[in-house]
Every structure is written in structure tokens, then in C-alpha cells.
Write a protein that holds these residues in place. Structure first.
Motif, PDB file in Angstrom:
ATOM      1  N   LEU A  20      34.231  27.669 -15.925  1.00 23.00           N
ATOM      2  CA  LEU A  20      35.170  27.359 -17.010  1.00 23.00           C
ATOM      3  C   LEU A  20      36.336  28.350 -16.937  1.00 23.00           C
ATOM      4  O   LEU A  20      36.109  29.560 -16.816  1.00 23.00           O
ATOM      5  CB  LEU A  20      34.455  27.470 -18.357  1.00 23.00           C
ATOM      6  CG  LEU A  20      35.298  27.240 -19.603  1.00 23.00           C
ATOM      7  CD1 LEU A  20      35.720  25.780 -19.726  1.00 23.00           C
ATOM      8  CD2 LEU A  20      34.529  27.662 -20.859  1.00 23.00           C
ATOM      9  N   THR A  21      37.552  27.831 -17.000  1.00 22.32           N
ATOM     10  CA  THR A  21      38.728  28.694 -16.924  1.00 22.32           C
ATOM     11  C   THR A  21      39.705  28.293 -18.025  1.00 22.32           C
ATOM     12  O   THR A  21      39.902  27.099 -18.262  1.00 22.32           O
ATOM     13  CB  THR A  21      39.431  28.529 -15.553  1.00 22.32           C
ATOM     14  OG1 THR A  21      38.445  28.558 -14.529  1.00 22.32           O
ATOM     15  CG2 THR A  21      40.449  29.638 -15.298  1.00 22.32           C
ATOM     16  N   ALA A  22      40.293  29.315 -18.677  1.00 26.70           N
ATOM     17  CA  ALA A  22      41.256  29.034 -19.750  1.00 26.70           C
ATOM     18  C   ALA A  22      42.641  29.522 -19.324  1.00 26.70           C
ATOM     19  O   ALA A  22      42.777  30.610 -18.766  1.00 26.70           O
ATOM     20  CB  ALA A  22      40.824  29.743 -21.026  1.00 26.70           C
ATOM     21  N   TYR A  23      43.635  28.689 -19.577  1.00 25.22           N
ATOM     22  CA  TYR A  23      45.021  29.030 -19.247  1.00 25.22           C
ATOM     23  C   TYR A  23      45.889  28.827 -20.481  1.00 25.22           C
ATOM     24  O   TYR A  23      45.598  27.985 -21.334  1.00 25.22           O
ATOM     25  CB  TYR A  23      45.571  28.097 -18.157  1.00 25.22           C
ATOM     26  CG  TYR A  23      45.156  28.444 -16.755  1.00 25.22           C
ATOM     27  CD1 TYR A  23      45.851  29.407 -16.025  1.00 25.22           C
ATOM     28  CD2 TYR A  23      44.086  27.796 -16.155  1.00 25.22           C
ATOM     29  CE1 TYR A  23      45.474  29.713 -14.722  1.00 25.22           C
ATOM     30  CE2 TYR A  23      43.706  28.096 -14.856  1.00 25.22           C
ATOM     31  CZ  TYR A  23      44.407  29.054 -14.145  1.00 25.22           C
ATOM     32  OH  TYR A  23      44.045  29.362 -12.868  1.00 25.22           O
ATOM     33  N   VAL A  24      46.990  29.587 -20.538  1.00 24.59           N
ATOM     34  CA  VAL A  24      48.006  29.284 -21.530  1.00 24.59           C
ATOM     35  C   VAL A  24      49.324  29.108 -20.773  1.00 24.59           C
ATOM     36  O   VAL A  24      49.627  29.862 -19.850  1.00 24.59           O
ATOM     37  CB  VAL A  24      48.096  30.379 -22.630  1.00 24.59           C
ATOM     38  CG1 VAL A  24      48.502  31.741 -22.066  1.00 24.59           C
ATOM     39  CG2 VAL A  24      49.068  29.958 -23.722  1.00 24.59           C
ATOM     40  N   VAL A  25      50.044  28.057 -21.117  1.00 24.85           N
ATOM     41  CA  VAL A  25      51.345  27.802 -20.496  1.00 24.85           C
ATOM     42  C   VAL A  25      52.405  27.961 -21.593  1.00 24.85           C
ATOM     43  O   VAL A  25      52.348  27.291 -22.621  1.00 24.85           O
ATOM     44  CB  VAL A  25      51.413  26.382 -19.880  1.00 24.85           C
ATOM     45  CG1 VAL A  25      52.775  26.162 -19.221  1.00 24.85           C
ATOM     46  CG2 VAL A  25      50.304  26.176 -18.868  1.00 24.85           C
ATOM     47  N   ASP A  26      53.334  28.881 -21.346  1.00 22.32           N
ATOM     48  CA  ASP A  26      54.378  29.179 -22.327  1.00 22.32           C
ATOM     49  C   ASP A  26      55.659  28.434 -21.920  1.00 22.32           C
ATOM     50  O   ASP A  26      56.259  28.739 -20.886  1.00 22.32           O
ATOM     51  CB  ASP A  26      54.609  30.696 -22.341  1.00 22.32           C
ATOM     52  CG  ASP A  26      55.549  31.104 -23.459  1.00 22.32           C
ATOM     53  OD1 ASP A  26      55.982  30.220 -24.230  1.00 22.32           O
ATOM     54  OD2 ASP A  26      55.853  32.312 -23.558  1.00 22.32           O
ATOM     55  N   VAL A  27      56.043  27.442 -22.727  1.00 21.71           N
ATOM     56  CA  VAL A  27      57.251  26.651 -22.429  1.00 21.71           C
ATOM     57  C   VAL A  27      58.399  27.219 -23.260  1.00 21.71           C
ATOM     58  O   VAL A  27      58.273  27.341 -24.485  1.00 21.71           O
ATOM     59  CB  VAL A  27      57.030  25.156 -22.747  1.00 21.71           C
ATOM     60  CG1 VAL A  27      58.290  24.349 -22.438  1.00 21.71           C
ATOM     61  CG2 VAL A  27      55.860  24.602 -21.958  1.00 21.71           C
ATOM     62  N   ARG A  42      46.646  33.188 -16.968  1.00 21.76           N
ATOM     63  CA  ARG A  42      45.211  32.907 -17.106  1.00 21.76           C
ATOM     64  C   ARG A  42      44.648  33.754 -18.233  1.00 21.76           C
ATOM     65  O   ARG A  42      44.853  34.965 -18.266  1.00 21.76           O
ATOM     66  CB  ARG A  42      44.480  33.210 -15.802  1.00 21.76           C
ATOM     67  CG  ARG A  42      43.169  32.478 -15.728  1.00 21.76           C
ATOM     68  CD  ARG A  42      42.577  32.461 -14.368  1.00 21.76           C
ATOM     69  NE  ARG A  42      41.850  33.691 -14.129  1.00 21.76           N
ATOM     70  CZ  ARG A  42      41.681  34.246 -12.944  1.00 21.76           C
ATOM     71  NH1 ARG A  42      42.205  33.682 -11.889  1.00 21.76           N
ATOM     72  NH2 ARG A  42      41.008  35.351 -12.814  1.00 21.76           N
ATOM     73  N   LEU A  43      43.955  33.094 -19.162  1.00 24.75           N
ATOM     74  CA  LEU A  43      43.413  33.809 -20.314  1.00 24.75           C
ATOM     75  C   LEU A  43      42.034  34.398 -20.018  1.00 24.75           C
ATOM     76  O   LEU A  43      41.700  35.468 -20.490  1.00 24.75           O
ATOM     77  CB  LEU A  43      43.277  32.846 -21.504  1.00 24.75           C
ATOM     78  CG  LEU A  43      44.558  32.408 -22.194  1.00 24.75           C
ATOM     79  CD1 LEU A  43      44.233  31.422 -23.292  1.00 24.75           C
ATOM     80  CD2 LEU A  43      45.287  33.600 -22.776  1.00 24.75           C
ATOM     81  N   GLY A  44      41.258  33.673 -19.264  1.00 27.11           N
ATOM     82  CA  GLY A  44      39.915  34.160 -18.982  1.00 27.11           C
ATOM     83  C   GLY A  44      39.085  33.125 -18.253  1.00 27.11           C
ATOM     84  O   GLY A  44      39.561  32.006 -18.028  1.00 27.11           O
ATOM     85  N   ALA A  45      37.879  33.536 -17.861  1.00 26.57           N
ATOM     86  CA  ALA A  45      37.013  32.621 -17.123  1.00 26.57           C
ATOM     87  C   ALA A  45      35.573  32.958 -17.440  1.00 26.57           C
ATOM     88  O   ALA A  45      35.251  34.114 -17.726  1.00 26.57           O
ATOM     89  CB  ALA A  45      37.270  32.774 -15.639  1.00 26.57           C
ATOM     90  N   SER A  46      34.717  31.940 -17.415  1.00 23.78           N
ATOM     91  CA  SER A  46      33.283  32.226 -17.554  1.00 23.78           C
ATOM     92  C   SER A  46      32.518  31.270 -16.661  1.00 23.78           C
ATOM     93  O   SER A  46      32.864  30.091 -16.558  1.00 23.78           O
ATOM     94  CB  SER A  46      32.852  32.081 -19.010  1.00 23.78           C
ATOM     95  OG  SER A  46      32.680  30.741 -19.342  1.00 23.78           O
ATOM     96  N   ASP A  47      31.513  31.831 -15.988  1.00 27.11           N
ATOM     97  CA  ASP A  47      30.722  31.034 -15.045  1.00 27.11           C
ATOM     98  C   ASP A  47      29.246  31.056 -15.446  1.00 27.11           C
ATOM     99  O   ASP A  47      28.766  32.048 -15.958  1.00 27.11           O
ATOM    100  CB  ASP A  47      30.836  31.601 -13.628  1.00 27.11           C
ATOM    101  CG  ASP A  47      32.280  31.614 -13.132  1.00 27.11           C
ATOM    102  OD1 ASP A  47      33.112  30.921 -13.743  1.00 27.11           O
ATOM    103  OD2 ASP A  47      32.544  32.316 -12.152  1.00 27.11           O
ATOM    104  N   ASP A  48      28.563  29.933 -15.197  1.00 29.79           N
ATOM    105  CA  ASP A  48      27.105  29.883 -15.408  1.00 29.79           C
ATOM    106  C   ASP A  48      26.450  29.536 -14.086  1.00 29.79           C
ATOM    107  O   ASP A  48      26.984  28.750 -13.329  1.00 29.79           O
ATOM    108  CB  ASP A  48      26.749  28.791 -16.435  1.00 29.79           C
ATOM    109  CG  ASP A  48      27.095  29.243 -17.844  1.00 29.79           C
ATOM    110  OD1 ASP A  48      27.049  30.455 -18.085  1.00 29.79           O
ATOM    111  OD2 ASP A  48      27.437  28.362 -18.655  1.00 29.79           O
TER     112      ASP A  48
END
Lengths: 274, 177
Positions: free
Chosen positions: B149-156, B171-177
Motif C-alpha cells: 500500500l502506498t500513499a501519495y499527495v499531488v499538489d496542483v 510520497r506520503l508513506g507506504a506499508s507492506d504486509d
């Protein structure tokens, strides 16, 4: 083999590559305007691979060279054309604006095959058909081998992935027809069956190298055609290069068989008929 | 009178015929092409068998590979329609519970591959990055027991529907299982 005959497979390959690249012409003519309007700065991609001019050049130059190759077929233009498609595919495979389009993966492998063919047919044309056909077989097999292994996960076994991608809303005739004729539960079940069948077909295509070359390439053509007709006509941009590779492989095999069983000369034919 | 010996036409597997032909013709480019194909096929097998390798390949779809070179190396490989991939697009950060049961203001889509296409590809940019401000994207890929799982923020920033604008990905963060 005359020079013209030697270059014939490359002319067909060029035609197949141009057709594949331009199949989604609406997308590729509209995308540059979107990328120019909202450029996306992403530190993941090197600067040149976020540049719109690089994208447009990598897309247009191979197509232009291929047209020159159609008009004036020569060994030089054939080599330049295959090298341009190879470089263009590689750049488009890595560019921020096109990396997710598998069209450029299949065209990269097809153009690598083309470069190999031009090298091999100049140096030693013996057993060319055998080598050309088998290389085409393993290129097609590789792409489906990876596809099949990547689907060995619950979302494909239960059909939920393809249900959400295709069955829920896709306007392609096959899915629209199913939606119109099945209940919600039946549609969900059809997605499960469909998903398992797709994985089965991909596993079959991954075994192509084990089959006799001519049969393997013919079966691959049928299976690839079915994927396009039943799934999504846009897929032709991805599948087109592979279908051309199969056709060219079959043509070279037929030529090779013709060379190893030459037609009888006129006196021999008379003797045989008497 | 002795019967003439009947011989059955022999069939050689095409792989054997091919290997014989490239050895006899010393066709090194064909051997190199074969080796490349084998290497990519092998990488797919390792991905299917090893969860850590599967996470690496799913991370490729999220554009979060450690180096661009490592990502690029596998780009010619057979990645089409691999894994169970989804993305969520929202104007605000989302919790795990909201990903599992998306509220009406959150867009959830299943994608065939390359999940980061949600914000990189031309067909989504005019729709999902239409308004100025922050846009949150959550990408999830699953393969057997592995999940990424990966979280991104795009600033327009700036612009309008017609005037040019610019967007920056973080990239805000990531978590793996």
C-alpha cells in the motif's frame, strides 16, 4: 533469396508496428495537450523522461522512418527503422507519460526480433525460418507466461478483478451483451468463469515453445485475435506487434520449407507425371 | 521376400532444433535474445514463489522502487495484467477503514496494472487533477499473501481548466504486509 524478399518480413513488421502505435491515435493525439496543460513533477523520473518533447520525438521519429522504409525499402532504411522502433519503444517504456502502456513492451521485443533478423539474414540465411519462428514463439510465450503467473492470486481465481475492470461498466460488445442478458449473480459467475478461462489461455500461450512452430504460431494468432475480439479492441495496440511477429514467423517457415523441398524442374515434372 | 524397413518421420522439438541451429550457425545475437527472454521469465517465476520479490514487483507499479534504474530494468518484462491492483482518489487523507469501505466522496477503481497511472496518465489528469489544491491517492496491490500500500499527495498549483498549471507529486508513506 533476393534483397527484396529478405526485407519483406521487415516491411510487414514495420507496418505492424506503425499500426500498433497508431491504433490508439485519439489518445496519443490528445495526451500531449494534457501533459502540456498539467505537467507533473515527480522526482521518481529523471528530468528528460518527464519532458514532453522527448515523448513526442520518441513516438513520431520511428513512424516517420517506417514510412521512408515503405517507400524506399533498403537494407539501410530497414536497419534504421528497426533501431528507431527499438530506441523509441525503450524511451516510451520509461517515460512518465507512456510507461504504463504495454504497447511499447511488445513493440520493443518485436523490434529486437527485427534487428536480430536483419543481422542473421545477412550473415547466414540457412535455417533462418527455424530460428525466426522459434524466436517469435518464445517472445509471445514470455509475455503470456508473465501474465499467467501474475494472475495466480485470489482476485483472478474468483473473477473479482476482471469483474470490476470489464464486466461492471465496460462498453465492449461482449460485456454489454452479458449485462443485458444475465442477472447480477449470473454476471458475477460469468466473470469467474471468464477470469479462469483467460488464465488458462495464458498458460496455454506460455507453452508455445513446446509446440511445433507452425502450429504454435497459428494457434497463437487465433488466441491473440480472440483476446482482442472478446475483451477490448484497444488491446490491438498491444497485441498487434505480436500478431505481426506470428505472421512473419509463419511466412519465413513456409519459405524455409519451400527451399528444403524445391519444386521439380520441368524435365523432372514430366518424368514424374509419366 | 524381405519387406523394406518402414521409417516413421521423426519429429524434433522446436527448442532442440533451434538450439542446434544457433550452435551450428554461431548465431550469437539469437543466443543473447534467448538469454534475455529466459532472464525475464525467471524473474516472473521468482516473483510467484517469493513474497519479498512479489512486493518488489508490486512496488514497481507504485513507482516506489529504491532506484529508477532498478525500476527501468524490469520495465521490458511481462507485467501486463499482473496482481490485484486498486487505487483510491480523494481530496482529503483517508483512514484504513475508509479504504475498506469508501465513502461517496472517495473514488475507488480497479486497474489492470501500473496503479500509479491514477495520477500520471493523460486520461486521469484532467478528471482527477482538475482543481487546484491537494489530491490524495492510495495505491494497493495484492498478490497471494503479499500486499503493498502506498500513499501519495499531488499538489496542483495555479491555472484553471484552460490556463496551464503545475502539479507536484510527493510520497506520503507506504506499508507492506
Amino acid at each position: 533469396m533476393t534483397e527484396r524478399e529478405r526485407l519483406q518480413p521487415i516491411r510487414w513488421l514495420c507496418a505492424g508496428l506503425v499500426a500498433s502505435w497508431t491504433w490508439k491515435w485519439r489518445f496519443f493525439t490528445g495526451a500531449p495537450a494534457v501533459y502540456a496543460h498539467t505537467p507533473l513533477h515527480d522526482p521518481f523520473f529523471p528530468e528528460p523522461l518527464q519532458n514532453l518533447s522527448v515523448l513526442v520525438t520518441a513516438f513520431c521519429v520511428p513512424i516517420l522512418i517506417a514510412f521512408v522504409m515503405f517507400v524506399r525499402p533498403s537494407a539501410l532504411f530497414a536497419r534504421t527503422s528497426m533501431a528507431a522502433f527499438c530506441t523509441g519503444s525503450l524511451v516510451l517504456n520509461l517515460h512518465q507519460g507512456s510507461y504504463n502502456d504495454a504497447t511499447f513492451v511488445t513493440s520493443l521485443w518485436a523490434s529486437l526480433w527485427g534487428l536480430w533478423y536483419l543481422h542473421a539474414s545477412t550473415r547466414d540465411a540457412t535455417e533462418l525460418g527455424v530460428r525466426a519462428a522459434f524466436l517469435a514463439q518464445i517472445i509471445v510465450a514470455l509475455l503470456f507466461f508473465g501474465g499467467a503467473l501474475g494472475k495466480l492470486t485470489p482476485g483472478y481465481f474468483d473473477g473479482s478483478v476482471l469483474y470490476r475492470i470489464y464486466f461492471e461498466k465496460r462498453q465492449h460488445w461482449s460485456f454489454a451483451w452479458l449485462r443485458g442478458h444475465l442477472t447480477a449473480a449470473e454476471l458475477r459467475y460469468a466473470a469467474t468463469l471468464y477470469s479462469r478461462t483467460v488464465v488458462g489461455i495464458e498458460i496455454f500461450l506460455a507453452t508455445l515453445p513446446l509446440w511445433p512452430s507452425r502450429l504454435a504460431l497459428q494457434l497463437a494468432l487465433v488466441a491473440l485475435g480472440m483476446l482482442v475480439v472478446l475483451n477490448n479492441f484497444q488491446l490491438l495496440s498491444v497485441i498487434g506487434s505480436l500478431m505481426t511477429l506470428c505472421v512473419v514467423g509463419l511466412w519465413l517457415l513456409r519459405r524455409a520449407m519451400g527451399d528444403s523441398n524445391p519444386r521439380p524442374t520441368a524435365p523432372e515434372a514430366v518424368a514424374l507425371s509419366s | 521376400m524381405a519387406q523394406p524397413e518402414r521409417t516413421r518421420p521423426s519429429w524434433t522439438p522446436p527448442a532442440v532444433e533451434f538450439l542446434g541451429a544457433i550452435r551450428r550457425r554461431r548465431d550469437r545475437p539469437a543466443a543473447v535474445l534467448c538469454a534475455l527472454i529466459l532472464a525475464y521469465a525467471l524473474s516472473s517465476v521468482v516473483c510467484a514463489l517469493d513474497p519479498n520479490t512479489a512486493r518488489f514487483f508490486m512496488g514497481r507499479f507504485h513507482l516506489r522502487t529504491q532506484s529508477f534504474a532498478a525500476w527501468a530494468l524490469f520495465q521490458p518484462g511481462p507485467w501486463m495484467y499482473n496482481f490485484d491492483n486498486r487505487y483510491w482518489a480523494s481530496r482529503r487523507p483517508l483512514s484504513r477503514a475508509e479504504l475498506d469501505d469508501p465513502p461517496p466522496d472517495v473514488l475507488m477503481r480497479q486497474v489492470n496494472h501500473q496503479s500509479a497511472r491514477a495520477f500520471t496518465f493523460a486520461d486521469n489528469r484532467p478528471r482527477l487533477l482538475r482543481d487546484a489544491g491537494l489530491h490524495y491517492f492510495y495505491l494497493e496491490s495484492r498478490y497471494r499473501s503479499a500486499t503493498v500500500l502506498t500513499a501519495y499527495v499531488v499538489d496542483v498549483e495555479g491555472g484553471s481548466a484552460t490556463a496551464p498549471r503545475s502539479a507536484t507529486v510527493r510520497r506520503l508513506g507506504a506499508s507492506d504486509d
